[in-house]
Write an enzyme that holds these catalytic residues in place. Structure first.
Site, PDB file in Angstrom:
ATOM      1  N   GLY A 278      -1.392  -4.335  -3.132  1.00  0.00           N
ATOM      2  CA  GLY A 278      -1.602  -2.912  -2.850  1.00  0.00           C
ATOM      3  C   GLY A 278      -2.561  -2.448  -1.993  1.00  0.00           C
ATOM      4  N   HIS A 279      -3.074  -1.360  -2.146  1.00  0.00           N
ATOM      5  CA  HIS A 279      -4.142  -0.714  -1.360  1.00  0.00           C
ATOM      6  C   HIS A 279      -5.475  -1.406  -1.428  1.00  0.00           C
ATOM      7  CE1 HIS A 279      -5.773   2.699   0.797  1.00  0.00           C
ATOM      8  NE2 HIS A 279      -6.567   3.079  -0.253  1.00  0.00           N
ATOM      9  N   PHE A 280      -5.990  -1.582  -2.629  1.00  0.00           N
ATOM     10  CA  PHE A 280      -7.253  -2.123  -3.095  1.00  0.00           C
ATOM     11  C   PHE A 280      -7.181  -3.711  -2.878  1.00  0.00           C
ATOM     12  CE2 PHE A 280      -8.485   2.061  -4.463  1.00  0.00           C
ATOM     13  CZ  PHE A 280      -9.559   2.213  -3.753  1.00  0.00           C
TER      14      PHE A 280
ATOM     15  N   ASP B 137       0.798  -1.068   0.048  1.00  0.00           N
ATOM     16  CA  ASP B 137      -0.085  -0.122   0.071  1.00  0.00           C
ATOM     17  C   ASP B 137       0.840   1.220   0.060  1.00  0.00           C
ATOM     18  OD1 ASP B 137      -1.574   2.107   0.407  1.00  0.00           O
ATOM     19  OD2 ASP B 137      -3.201   0.929   1.838  1.00  0.00           O
TER      20      ASP B 137
END
Length: 283
Positions: A263-265, A237
């Site tokens: 990552g983030h999602f 992230d």
């Protein structure tokens, strides 16, 4: 009922959209999305959990299919957004619930948890931060806006609202981009292009400073109430560092902390892993 149903409900004169699935007699899991998304981000997760839970996922005001109150009549602060979700809980009639909170949904959700400590059964934080060490250097332009809320510093943040930057948030840290559906970032970009949407998000970005100021209160709540807690994190992230996930164990020694290679999602690439972790954690 595994297939979600879709609803709009009036909350103090404003239409709030939500999706739900599962038997209302089963334990409720309230799902709070992040920026710049909506409850659409839970489209793959909900069917995987609907046999065991009653799932409710609202669109936060100003996001997705929910109404965006005029900025002239509504201050887009995290306290107000949390108040809307609290009212949503009351109007929909949620008595006890576990909470899944992602990104900006986390500081909203932590405020809700502080409001209803006796009704909350557990917290799942997916890349949802509550510690200073979790904030990466990507936040530096936003921090400048907090310290100097000038037009120049506000305008410097507009690029993160654009389609290319939204897509980057979905794809950064993902090793196999074929696993990232374009549906999520395309829908987010569509919603961001609506009138006043960008100004609303810049107001929210400015008020994110209130969350950092609230971190000690969130941490005190964790220490006092010791909610069951799962932090599950995409470890690449760019916004919220793995140190932010590990930090929960300072105040919640029994917290579970898990990292995913993404990552983030994280739901875009690891929804089955997250669903399995939730089932193992809550059941």
């Amino acid at each position: 009922m595994k297939h979600p149903t879709y609803h709009r409900i009036d909350i103090d004169g404003h239409k709030i959209f939500y999706r739900q699935a599962g038997d209302p007699r089963k334990p409720t899991l309230l799902l709070l999305h992040g920026f710049p998304s909506s409850s659409h981000m839970f489209r793959d997760l909900i069917p995987q959990l609907a046999d065991r839970f009653h799932l409710i996922a609202p669109d936060i005001p100003g996001f997705g299919q929910s109404e965006a109150p005029s900025r002239a009549n509504f201050a887009y602060t995290f306290n107000n957004l949390a108040g809307f979700i609290q009212r949503f809980i009351e109007v929909v009639g949620i008595e006890r619930f576990a909470l899944y909170a992602f990104d900006i949904g986390a500081p909203i959700g932590f405020r809700v948890a502080m409001k209803y400590p006796a009704r909350l059964t557990a917290i799942i934080s997916q890349n949802g931060n509550a510690y200073e060490e979790g904030l990466s250097d990507v936040w530096n332009p936003i921090r400048r806006y907090w310290s100097e809320p000038t037009d120049t510093n506000r305008d410097a943040l507009r690029e993160i609202m654009k389609p290319a930057a939204i897509r980057w948030q979905y794809e950064h840290g993902v090793s196999d981009l074929s696993k990232v559906s374009p549906d999520g970032y395309s829908l987010d970009a569509f919603h961001m292009a609506r009138p006043d949407a960008e100004e609303i998000q810049l107001d929210i970005a400015l008020d994110y400073a209130s969350n950092v100021a609230m971190y000690p209160k969130f941490q005190a709540y964790f220490r006092q109430h010791q909610p069951r807690f799962l932090a599950i994190w995409g470890d690449k992230d760019p916004f919220f560092l793995p140190a932010g996930a590990e930090a929960f164990k300072r105040d919640l020694p029994n917290a579970e902390v898990r990292f995913l290679d993404t990552g983030h999602f994280a739901l875009e690439t690891h929804s089955s892993d997250i669903a399995a972790a939730i089932l193992n954690f809550l059941l």
